[in-house]
Write a protein that holds these residues in place. Structure first.
Motif, PDB file in Angstrom:
ATOM      1  N   ARG A   1      17.332  22.943 -38.803  1.00 35.93           N
ATOM      2  CA  ARG A   1      17.011  21.796 -39.662  1.00 35.93           C
ATOM      3  C   ARG A   1      17.939  20.631 -39.376  1.00 35.93           C
ATOM      4  NH1 ARG A   1      16.705  25.497 -44.071  1.00 35.93           N
ATOM      5  NH2 ARG A   1      18.725  24.739 -44.765  1.00 35.93           N
TER       6      ARG A   1
ATOM      7  N   VAL B   1      10.545  20.937 -42.488  1.00 33.81           N
ATOM      8  CA  VAL B   1      11.390  21.891 -41.766  1.00 33.81           C
ATOM      9  C   VAL B   1      12.234  22.757 -42.694  1.00 33.81           C
ATOM     10  CG1 VAL B   1      11.459  20.561 -39.629  1.00 33.81           C
ATOM     11  CG2 VAL B   1      13.195  20.157 -41.377  1.00 33.81           C
TER      12      VAL B   1
ATOM     13  N   ARG C   1      12.991  26.442 -41.776  1.00 37.18           N
ATOM     14  CA  ARG C   1      13.763  26.749 -40.560  1.00 37.18           C
ATOM     15  C   ARG C   1      15.211  27.083 -40.932  1.00 37.18           C
ATOM     16  NH1 ARG C   1      10.521  24.300 -36.187  1.00 37.18           N
ATOM     17  NH2 ARG C   1       8.476  24.351 -37.164  1.00 37.18           N
TER      18      ARG C   1
END
Length: 65
Positions: A30, A22, A25
């Motif tokens: 996150r 992630v 992001r």
């Protein structure tokens, strides 16, 4: 779904692997993603999970034997 379109799954990835999935992001997303995952694991410590490595979605389930 054809074999070429299948998403790769990572079963029971480490916290570090999840953070990597992630990292693209926004910081808020996150943090929310990782905190929610931690909450699920605290609430259901024996839960089995896997992560779709293409979109980062986590699936939670009990093992079936």
């Amino acid at each position: 779904m054809t074999p070429g379109n299948k998403h790769s799954l990572n079963e029971m990835p480490s916290d570090r692997e999840l953070a990597f999935l992630v990292e693209g992001r926004t910081p808020v997303i996150r943090q929310l993603y990782l905190c929610t995952h931690s909450f699920v694991l605290e609430t259901l410590p024996d839960i089995v999970f896997s992560v779709n490595t293409k979109d980062g979605m986590i699936g939670y389930a009990a093992r079936q034997y």
